[in-house]
Structure formats: C-alpha cells, structure tokens
Design a protein around this motif. Structure first.
Motif, PDB file in Angstrom:
ATOM      1  N   GLU A  91       0.878  -1.147  -0.138  1.00  0.00           N
ATOM      2  CA  GLU A  91      -0.090  -0.033  -0.060  1.00  0.00           C
ATOM      3  C   GLU A  91       0.541   1.322  -0.065  1.00  0.00           C
ATOM      4  N   ASP A  92       0.073   2.471  -0.118  1.00  0.00           N
ATOM      5  CA  ASP A  92       0.778   3.600   0.079  1.00  0.00           C
ATOM      6  C   ASP A  92       0.961   4.115   1.553  1.00  0.00           C
ATOM      7  N   ILE A  93       2.303   3.710   1.786  1.00  0.00           N
ATOM      8  CA  ILE A  93       2.960   3.723   3.272  1.00  0.00           C
ATOM      9  C   ILE A  93       3.940   5.004   3.465  1.00  0.00           C
ATOM     10  N   LEU A  94       4.029   5.934   2.622  1.00  0.00           N
ATOM     11  CA  LEU A  94       4.903   7.056   2.468  1.00  0.00           C
ATOM     12  C   LEU A  94       4.372   8.272   2.502  1.00  0.00           C
ATOM     13  N   THR A  95       4.803   9.234   3.383  1.00  0.00           N
ATOM     14  CA  THR A  95       4.409  10.519   3.359  1.00  0.00           C
ATOM     15  C   THR A  95       5.005  11.504   2.189  1.00  0.00           C
ATOM     16  N   GLU A  96       4.379  12.664   2.076  1.00  0.00           N
ATOM     17  CA  GLU A  96       5.088  13.444   1.189  1.00  0.00           C
ATOM     18  C   GLU A  96       6.548  13.572   1.292  1.00  0.00           C
ATOM     19  N   ALA A  97       6.986  13.775   2.612  1.00  0.00           N
ATOM     20  CA  ALA A  97       8.490  14.028   2.855  1.00  0.00           C
ATOM     21  C   ALA A  97       9.257  12.979   2.737  1.00  0.00           C
ATOM     22  N   GLY A  98       8.376  11.659   2.325  1.00  0.00           N
ATOM     23  CA  GLY A  98       9.426  10.545   2.281  1.00  0.00           C
ATOM     24  C   GLY A  98       9.513   9.774   3.351  1.00  0.00           C
ATOM     25  N   ALA A  99       8.838   9.829   4.528  1.00  0.00           N
ATOM     26  CA  ALA A  99       8.949   9.108   5.748  1.00  0.00           C
ATOM     27  C   ALA A  99       7.977   8.172   5.892  1.00  0.00           C
ATOM     28  N   PRO A 100       8.281   6.972   6.479  1.00  0.00           N
ATOM     29  CA  PRO A 100       6.947   6.143   6.771  1.00  0.00           C
ATOM     30  C   PRO A 100       5.893   6.616   7.444  1.00  0.00           C
ATOM     31  N   LYS A 101       4.587   6.332   6.699  1.00  0.00           N
ATOM     32  CA  LYS A 101       3.506   7.107   7.322  1.00  0.00           C
ATOM     33  C   LYS A 101       2.804   6.449   8.317  1.00  0.00           C
ATOM     34  N   ASP A 102       2.686   6.887   9.424  1.00  0.00           N
ATOM     35  CA  ASP A 102       1.939   6.486  10.500  1.00  0.00           C
ATOM     36  C   ASP A 102       0.532   6.585  10.483  1.00  0.00           C
TER      37      ASP A 102
ATOM     38  N   PHE B  64      17.126   1.911   9.558  1.00  0.00           N
ATOM     39  CA  PHE B  64      18.325   2.869   9.602  1.00  0.00           C
ATOM     40  C   PHE B  64      18.407   3.594   8.528  1.00  0.00           C
ATOM     41  N   GLN B  65      17.166   4.064   8.193  1.00  0.00           N
ATOM     42  CA  GLN B  65      17.287   5.260   6.882  1.00  0.00           C
ATOM     43  C   GLN B  65      16.170   5.995   7.147  1.00  0.00           C
ATOM     44  N   VAL B  66      16.259   7.379   6.891  1.00  0.00           N
ATOM     45  CA  VAL B  66      15.288   8.392   7.588  1.00  0.00           C
ATOM     46  C   VAL B  66      14.366   8.657   6.480  1.00  0.00           C
ATOM     47  N   LYS B  67      14.682   8.656   4.852  1.00  0.00           N
ATOM     48  CA  LYS B  67      14.022   9.018   3.851  1.00  0.00           C
ATOM     49  C   LYS B  67      13.998   7.905   2.796  1.00  0.00           C
ATOM     50  N   PHE B  68      12.815   7.821   2.114  1.00  0.00           N
ATOM     51  CA  PHE B  68      12.593   6.907   1.059  1.00  0.00           C
ATOM     52  C   PHE B  68      12.182   7.391  -0.422  1.00  0.00           C
TER      53      PHE B  68
ATOM     54  N   SER C 177      10.366   5.877  -2.783  1.00  0.00           N
ATOM     55  CA  SER C 177       9.069   5.488  -2.964  1.00  0.00           C
ATOM     56  C   SER C 177       8.558   4.258  -2.009  1.00  0.00           C
ATOM     57  N   ASN C 178       7.156   3.968  -2.318  1.00  0.00           N
ATOM     58  CA  ASN C 178       6.533   2.997  -1.544  1.00  0.00           C
ATOM     59  C   ASN C 178       7.355   1.489  -1.839  1.00  0.00           C
ATOM     60  N   THR C 179       7.975   1.397  -2.832  1.00  0.00           N
ATOM     61  CA  THR C 179       8.714   0.001  -3.080  1.00  0.00           C
ATOM     62  C   THR C 179       9.992   0.319  -2.409  1.00  0.00           C
ATOM     63  N   GLU C 180      10.701   0.969  -2.367  1.00  0.00           N
ATOM     64  CA  GLU C 180      12.081   1.054  -1.581  1.00  0.00           C
ATOM     65  C   GLU C 180      11.594   0.793  -0.164  1.00  0.00           C
TER      66      GLU C 180
ATOM     67  N   ALA D 152      12.849  -2.173   2.384  1.00  0.00           N
ATOM     68  CA  ALA D 152      13.404  -1.905   3.187  1.00  0.00           C
ATOM     69  C   ALA D 152      12.902  -2.643   4.475  1.00  0.00           C
ATOM     70  N   LEU D 153      11.551  -2.641   4.751  1.00  0.00           N
ATOM     71  CA  LEU D 153      10.970  -3.475   5.965  1.00  0.00           C
ATOM     72  C   LEU D 153      11.018  -4.797   5.806  1.00  0.00           C
ATOM     73  N   GLN D 154      10.826  -5.400   4.472  1.00  0.00           N
ATOM     74  CA  GLN D 154      11.008  -6.791   4.490  1.00  0.00           C
ATOM     75  C   GLN D 154      12.624  -7.471   4.810  1.00  0.00           C
ATOM     76  N   LYS D 155      13.667  -6.364   4.852  1.00  0.00           N
ATOM     77  CA  LYS D 155      14.673  -6.756   5.185  1.00  0.00           C
ATOM     78  C   LYS D 155      15.264  -6.285   6.296  1.00  0.00           C
ATOM     79  N   ALA D 156      14.340  -5.548   7.107  1.00  0.00           N
ATOM     80  CA  ALA D 156      14.956  -4.859   8.513  1.00  0.00           C
ATOM     81  C   ALA D 156      15.105  -6.026   9.581  1.00  0.00           C
ATOM     82  N   PRO D 157      15.905  -5.451  10.287  1.00  0.00           N
ATOM     83  CA  PRO D 157      16.271  -6.523  11.359  1.00  0.00           C
ATOM     84  C   PRO D 157      14.827  -6.273  12.451  1.00  0.00           C
ATOM     85  N   ILE D 158      14.476  -7.326  13.059  1.00  0.00           N
ATOM     86  CA  ILE D 158      13.622  -7.437  13.820  1.00  0.00           C
ATOM     87  C   ILE D 158      13.852  -7.526  15.383  1.00  0.00           C
TER      88      ILE D 158
END
Length: 246
Positions: free
Chosen positions: A57-68, A217-221, A223-226, A230-236
């Motif tokens: 889904e669309d999970i990115l803010t206009e600023a490129g941050a993950p959308k809460d 460990f990245q502040v800005k993205f 695209s949603n794909t990126e 990153a989420l699927q590869k992120a440490p848990i």
C-alpha cells in the motif's frame, strides 16, 4: 502501521502485530469476568486489523518518511471504503460472531465520517443491518454483544498505548478506557519498567506480553517500493512488557 522516530531512523510495528498484542492482553483477563464466546472474541481481536497490508500500500508521506496510521487523510479514507467492505465480508469466514464484532469496530471508527462519501454511507448502512441480523440469528442479547465489543476495544486501546510508547514517565497513571463492566482502568509503568493496571483485571499476578518491531536505519525513502523492500529486510526486535499486580 505504527511509526516511531528513533535516533537512528524509525521503529515500525505492523497493525496486524498490534492486533495480536491486543489478543495476548485479552487472553490474560480474569477468567470469571470474560465476555461470552471468549475464543471467538479473541479471534476478532487478533484479526480486526487484517485489512492492513503495509507492503502493498501507500505507506509514504510526502516528505518520504514512513506514514503512521494517524496521518491518514480524507483521500486515504475514500480509497479505503472498498477495503472496509472486504474486511467485513472476509470476517464471515471465521463465523458470524467474529464478523459481528469486527463490523461494530468498523462502525465505531467510521461513523464520524458519515455524510462525506455516498460509498462509505452505503458500507456503514450495511454494517448496521448486518449487526442487527447477526444478533438475531445468534440469539444473543445486544447487551452481551456490546460488553464483548467494549472488551475488544479496551484491549485494542491498551495495545496501542504500548505500541505507541505512550506510557508516562515518573510513575504517572494514564487512563486506558472503561472496561466491559463500566469500570475505568489506568496503567502505570514503574521505574524498574514493570507495568501495572488499576484496578487489576487479569487472572495472573504477573505475566509478559510482546510484539515484534522492525528497525529502519534510513530516514527518507524515494518510493513505496523502496520502503516496502527495506521493511522486509529490516532487523526485527521483540518489545516486551511485564505486567505485575501491585
């Protein structure tokens, strides 16, 4: 998804993980005071956020941050009408009781937006009709259904407090909400990080619950794909809270 800024980037908790934490809390409730049809109610609690599919889904803010999830706009709400209808329909695979509680949750969250969209109004009307029909078919009193939903809502709220890291500092109490018996409950974290609820509603005098979170460990993205990749590869890491009666 639930997004928390950190010194290194972001901590992300998926909504389905938050729902599972809510079910863990529900399972700890004092046995003599649990609502009717407990196991089906636990299923409704653990699956009430099944419409969320963050990787798709669309999970990115206009600023490129993950959308809460609290940043969703009216446009997001319009786009989500079909998802709401699908969630209500799919809940029936688990039975009418589960579908009934999830339908009530849909109503509670979306009735304030009634009148903004004809499509949403239609879905909300369908929920009210279904709720009335399912109560009649199940032969259960409205008061019992309402109590079970308040229980579900209480567990959902407590899970959100934990996932959003809203526990106050300095051993101050925070209201959770009223429980199914109309009693107000408050939560507090001790300086040793142990957590207590007053009055104590749980069966055991001590227990631990947990939820999985992703660390980015990245502040800005770009695209949603990126971000999804990153989420699927992120440490848990596992966040835990130990509750104690005090």
């Amino acid at each position: 998804m639930i997004v928390k800024a950190t010194t290194y980037g972001w901590k992300i908790i998926y909504h389905r993980a938050h729902a599972l934490l809510a079910a863990q809390l529900a399972g700890q409730w004092r046995h003599q005071d649990v609502p009717v049809r407990l196991y089906e109610t636990l299923a409704a609690i653990s699956h009430h956020d099944d419409l969320e599919k963050e990787w798709e889904e669309d999970i990115l803010t206009e600023a490129g941050a993950p959308k809460d999830f609290t940043l969703n706009s009216d446009t997001d709400a319009d786009a989500g009408v079909e998802k709401l209808a699908e969630l209500a329909k799919n809940a029936l695979y688990r039975g009418r009781w589960v579908a009934l509680l999830i339908s009530m949750h849909i109503s509670r969250l979306n009735e304030p937006n009634r009148g903004k969209s004809s499509k949403l109004d239609k879905v909300l009307d369908e929920q009210l009709q279904n709720q009335q029909r399912w109560r009649k078919e199940l032969g259960i009193k409205k008061e019992e259904v309402d109590a079970a939903y308040v229980f579900m809502q209480w567990c959902d709220r407590l899970s959100l407090i934990l996932c959003q890291q809203e526990l106050p500092d300095d051993e101050r109490f925070l209201e959770i909400s009223k429980g199914p018996n109309g009693q107000r409950y408050d939560i507090m974290q001790h300086r040793d990080n142990l957590v207590t609820v007053k009055p104590w509603p749980f069966q055991e005098e001590q227990f631990t619950v947990n939820v999985e979170a992703c660390d980015l460990f990245q502040v800005k993205f770009e695209s949603n794909t990126e971000l999804a990749q990153a989420l699927q590869k992120a440490p848990i890491n596992v966040l835990e809270w130990t509750f104690v009666k005090s």
